[in-house]
Scaffold this active site. Structure first.
Site, PDB file in Angstrom:
ATOM      1  N   LEU A  65      -0.432  -1.120   3.184  1.00 19.99           N
ATOM      2  CA  LEU A  65      -1.819  -1.598   2.780  1.00 19.99           C
ATOM      3  C   LEU A  65      -2.570  -2.597   3.748  1.00 19.99           C
ATOM      4  O   LEU A  65      -1.952  -3.009   4.917  1.00 19.99           O
ATOM      5  CB  LEU A  65      -1.356  -2.358   1.509  1.00 19.99           C
ATOM      6  CG  LEU A  65      -0.746  -1.924   0.519  1.00 19.99           C
ATOM      7  CD1 LEU A  65      -0.340  -2.712  -0.727  1.00 19.99           C
ATOM      8  CD2 LEU A  65      -1.303  -0.716  -0.150  1.00 19.99           C
ATOM      9  N   PRO A  66      -3.656  -3.112   3.501  1.00 22.29           N
ATOM     10  CA  PRO A  66      -4.598  -3.712   4.425  1.00 22.29           C
ATOM     11  C   PRO A  66      -3.809  -4.865   5.109  1.00 22.29           C
ATOM     12  O   PRO A  66      -3.749  -5.288   6.298  1.00 22.29           O
ATOM     13  CB  PRO A  66      -5.893  -3.745   4.174  1.00 22.29           C
ATOM     14  CG  PRO A  66      -6.046  -2.772   2.781  1.00 22.29           C
ATOM     15  CD  PRO A  66      -4.726  -2.423   2.532  1.00 22.29           C
ATOM     16  N   THR A  96       0.888  -4.677   8.119  1.00 19.36           N
ATOM     17  CA  THR A  96       0.722  -5.774   8.912  1.00 19.36           C
ATOM     18  C   THR A  96       0.292  -7.049   8.262  1.00 19.36           C
ATOM     19  O   THR A  96      -0.796  -6.914   7.942  1.00 19.36           O
ATOM     20  CB  THR A  96      -0.270  -5.552  10.156  1.00 19.36           C
ATOM     21  OG1 THR A  96       0.218  -4.379  11.103  1.00 19.36           O
ATOM     22  CG2 THR A  96       0.149  -6.763  11.285  1.00 19.36           C
ATOM     23  N   LYS A 171       5.104  -7.839  15.558  1.00 21.39           N
ATOM     24  CA  LYS A 171       3.779  -6.898  15.534  1.00 21.39           C
ATOM     25  C   LYS A 171       2.634  -7.842  15.831  1.00 21.39           C
ATOM     26  O   LYS A 171       1.769  -7.277  16.436  1.00 21.39           O
ATOM     27  CB  LYS A 171       3.570  -6.458  14.043  1.00 21.39           C
ATOM     28  CG  LYS A 171       2.499  -5.699  13.602  1.00 21.39           C
ATOM     29  CD  LYS A 171       2.360  -4.588  14.586  1.00 21.39           C
ATOM     30  CE  LYS A 171       0.699  -4.068  14.211  1.00 21.39           C
ATOM     31  NZ  LYS A 171       0.436  -2.877  15.203  1.00 21.39           N
ATOM     32  N   LYS A 246      -8.046  -9.675  11.650  1.00 22.28           N
ATOM     33  CA  LYS A 246      -6.839 -10.293  10.869  1.00 22.28           C
ATOM     34  C   LYS A 246      -5.578 -10.550  11.541  1.00 22.28           C
ATOM     35  O   LYS A 246      -4.941 -11.575  11.448  1.00 22.28           O
ATOM     36  CB  LYS A 246      -6.732  -9.213   9.535  1.00 22.28           C
ATOM     37  CG  LYS A 246      -5.539  -9.743   8.688  1.00 22.28           C
ATOM     38  CD  LYS A 246      -4.879  -8.090   8.099  1.00 22.28           C
ATOM     39  CE  LYS A 246      -4.175  -7.298   9.126  1.00 22.28           C
ATOM     40  NZ  LYS A 246      -3.266  -6.393   8.623  1.00 22.28           N
TER      41      LYS A 246
HETATM   42  P1  NAD Z   1      -6.726   1.272   5.714  1.00 21.34           P
HETATM   43  O1  NAD Z   1      -7.897   0.444   5.221  1.00 21.34           O
HETATM   44  O2  NAD Z   1      -7.448   2.527   6.379  1.00 21.34           O
HETATM   45  O3  NAD Z   1      -5.970   1.684   4.552  1.00 21.34           O
HETATM   46  C1  NAD Z   1      -5.420   0.962   3.534  1.00 21.34           C
HETATM   47  C2  NAD Z   1      -5.223   1.748   2.192  1.00 21.34           C
HETATM   48  O4  NAD Z   1      -4.667   0.968   1.270  1.00 21.34           O
HETATM   49  C3  NAD Z   1      -6.810   2.141   1.642  1.00 21.34           C
HETATM   50  O5  NAD Z   1      -6.605   3.731   1.261  1.00 21.34           O
HETATM   51  C4  NAD Z   1      -6.763   1.390   0.471  1.00 21.34           C
HETATM   52  O6  NAD Z   1      -7.413   2.067  -0.681  1.00 21.34           O
HETATM   53  C5  NAD Z   1      -5.282   1.452  -0.010  1.00 21.34           C
HETATM   54  N1  NAD Z   1      -4.980   0.167  -1.019  1.00 21.34           N
HETATM   55  C6  NAD Z   1      -5.421  -1.282  -1.021  1.00 21.34           C
HETATM   56  N2  NAD Z   1      -4.883  -1.884  -1.901  1.00 21.34           N
HETATM   57  C7  NAD Z   1      -4.187  -1.022  -2.599  1.00 21.34           C
HETATM   58  C8  NAD Z   1      -3.428  -1.120  -3.823  1.00 21.34           C
HETATM   59  N3  NAD Z   1      -3.266  -2.273  -4.495  1.00 21.34           N
HETATM   60  N4  NAD Z   1      -2.709  -0.146  -4.417  1.00 21.34           N
HETATM   61  C9  NAD Z   1      -3.067   1.149  -3.762  1.00 21.34           C
HETATM   62  N5  NAD Z   1      -3.694   1.303  -2.485  1.00 21.34           N
HETATM   63  C10 NAD Z   1      -4.174   0.362  -2.039  1.00 21.34           C
HETATM   64  O7  NAD Z   1      -6.027   0.711   6.810  1.00 21.34           O
HETATM   65  P2  NAD Z   1      -5.007   1.483   7.849  1.00 21.34           P
HETATM   66  O8  NAD Z   1      -5.819   1.438   9.112  1.00 21.34           O
HETATM   67  O9  NAD Z   1      -4.265   2.472   7.122  1.00 21.34           O
HETATM   68  O10 NAD Z   1      -3.923   0.100   8.166  1.00 21.34           O
HETATM   69  C11 NAD Z   1      -3.048  -0.091   7.101  1.00 21.34           C
HETATM   70  C12 NAD Z   1      -2.125  -1.197   7.528  1.00 21.34           C
HETATM   71  O11 NAD Z   1      -1.153  -0.744   8.833  1.00 21.34           O
HETATM   72  C13 NAD Z   1      -2.969  -2.482   7.884  1.00 21.34           C
HETATM   73  O12 NAD Z   1      -1.991  -3.644   7.837  1.00 21.34           O
HETATM   74  C14 NAD Z   1      -3.095  -2.523   9.576  1.00 21.34           C
HETATM   75  O13 NAD Z   1      -3.238  -3.798  10.152  1.00 21.34           O
HETATM   76  C15 NAD Z   1      -1.742  -1.688  10.106  1.00 21.34           C
HETATM   77  N6  NAD Z   1      -1.911  -0.978  11.203  1.00 21.34           N
HETATM   78  C16 NAD Z   1      -2.900   0.063  11.212  1.00 21.34           C
HETATM   79  C17 NAD Z   1      -3.137   0.592  12.499  1.00 21.34           C
HETATM   80  C18 NAD Z   1      -4.319   1.622  12.848  1.00 21.34           C
HETATM   81  O14 NAD Z   1      -4.546   2.324  14.062  1.00 21.34           O
HETATM   82  N7  NAD Z   1      -5.403   2.060  11.798  1.00 21.34           N
HETATM   83  C19 NAD Z   1      -2.095   0.566  13.553  1.00 21.34           C
HETATM   84  C20 NAD Z   1      -1.082  -0.282  13.279  1.00 21.34           C
HETATM   85  C21 NAD Z   1      -0.837  -0.889  12.308  1.00 21.34           C
END
Ligand code: NAD
Length: 298
Positions: A65-66, A96, A171, A246
């Site tokens: 999740l975000p 994260t 992280k 964030k």
């Molecule tokens: P994103 O916003 O693309 O995906 C998050 C998903 O969570 C969304 O599809 C949203 O609809 C869903 N969501 C939110 N609340 C929810 C709930 N209560 N129930 C079900 N679904 C829910 O974000 P992302 O890029 O996939 O990143 C996710 C996490 O990974 C973050 O914490 C980010 O910091 C971390 N991260 C991202 C990357 C990257 O390159 N994108 C790399 C490393 C770590």
């Protein structure tokens, strides 16, 4: 093989869940965005219409999740998911989030007899798709041994960072450094191009020289230098600038607790806030290039 509930099918979660399917795991998926669930269902997952439904028959739960508020909102409190997950199950929380937030969820899970690991990842969307993520794990070593085959289906490097919350500490340290070298790379690319260098030539020289770093190696912020980098796709896909902001905020909070001086991290946070203010928060974090040149040309 355990039945896995996967919650959060965004940029990272969707390709991670795909790799579980490819490795033969049975996955029940849920996201607030129905299209993401439908898309994974087309590839062999079971679709759930709520998180509670997703965990009903699962012995392993993975969430991606975000931010902290989403994770705490999902798991904690009355009616929270920890009340629905069968005691004895394993939860891999891969988002994260703040280390303190992770420790809160750890405590609540332990009170319900649920084993939990904070297991944030590094490697970006390309690493998620290729199954080569790095997992930074906080929690009990014996729980990690149980989780290892599942993590190995999605990642290549699996580190035990330490006790509850330690994965999140590792992280935020990593992402602070990532932001700093991405900003430095963008600044140098803009300087070189403004002084007449071909961006691809400059990128290759710095990559092979003492300025070499992960941003130059895998994720050049200048459009057209790397075909598959988000910069070459209008800064779409990848890791959103608002999520980087964030993480930099989390690093500043951690530094506040210990009294550490983190001037580079503080400046990086300010620069990302400027990027967000100009309306680019949903772009990939390499769009920080735009602070140094309004319209970088490929
Ligand atoms: P994103 O916003 O693309 O995906 C998050 C998903 O969570 C969304 O599809 C949203 O609809 C869903 N969501 C939110 N609340 C929810 C709930 N209560 N129930 C079900 N679904 C829910 O974000 P992302 O890029 O996939 O990143 C996710 C996490 O990974 C973050 O914490 C980010 O910091 C971390 N991260 C991202 C990357 C990257 O390159 N994108 C790399 C490393 C770590």
């Amino acid at each position: 093989m355990p039945q896995i509930a996967f919650i959060g099918l965004g940029h990272m979660g969707l390709p991670m869940a795909r790799n579980l399917l490819k490795n033969g795991y049975s996955v029940t998926a849920f996201d607030l965005v129905t299209e993401a669930v439908t898309s994974l269902a087309g590839e062999g997952a079971k679709a759930a219409t709520s998180a509670a439904e997703a965990v009903r028959d699962a012995s392993v739960v993975i969430s991606m999740l975000p931010a902290s508020r989403h994770v705490e909102g999902l798991y904690l409190g009355e009616g929270g998911l920890l009340e629905k997950i069968t005691p004895g199950s394993l939860v891999l929380e891969c988002s994260t989030i703040a280390p303190d937030s992770a420790r809160k969820v750890h405590g609540a899970a332990a009170a319900r007899g649920i084993a939990l690991l904070d297991a944030p990842v590094s490697g970006g969307t390309a690493g998620a798709a290729a199954g080569t993520l790095t997992f930074m794990v906080g929690g009990k070593a014996e729980t990690l041994e149980k989780a290892r085959p599942i993590l190995a289906a999605m990642g290549k490097n699996i580190f035990h960072a330490g006790p509850d919350g330690a994965g999140q500490v590792a992280k935020v340290c990593n992402n602070q450094l990532l932001a700093v070298h991405m900003i430095g790379t963008a600044e140098s690319m803009a300087l070189g191009v403004a002084n007449g260098l071909d961006p691809a030539v400059l990128a290759e020289i710095m990559r092979q020289s003492s300025g070499g770093n992960w941003s130059l190696e895998k994720y050049n912020p200048w459009p057209g230098v790397m075909e598959n980098a988000p910069a070459s796709k209008g800064y779409s896909g990848g890791f959103m600038a608002e999520l980087m902001a964030k993480d930099l905020g989390l690093a500043q909070e951690a530094a506040q607790v210990t009294g550490n001086s983190t001037p580079m991290g503080a400046l990086a946070l300010q620069l990302y806030r400027m990027l967000l203010k100009q309306g680019d928060g949903k772009l990939d974090f390499s769009a920080v290039q735009k602070l140094f040149v309004e319209k970088p040309q490929g």
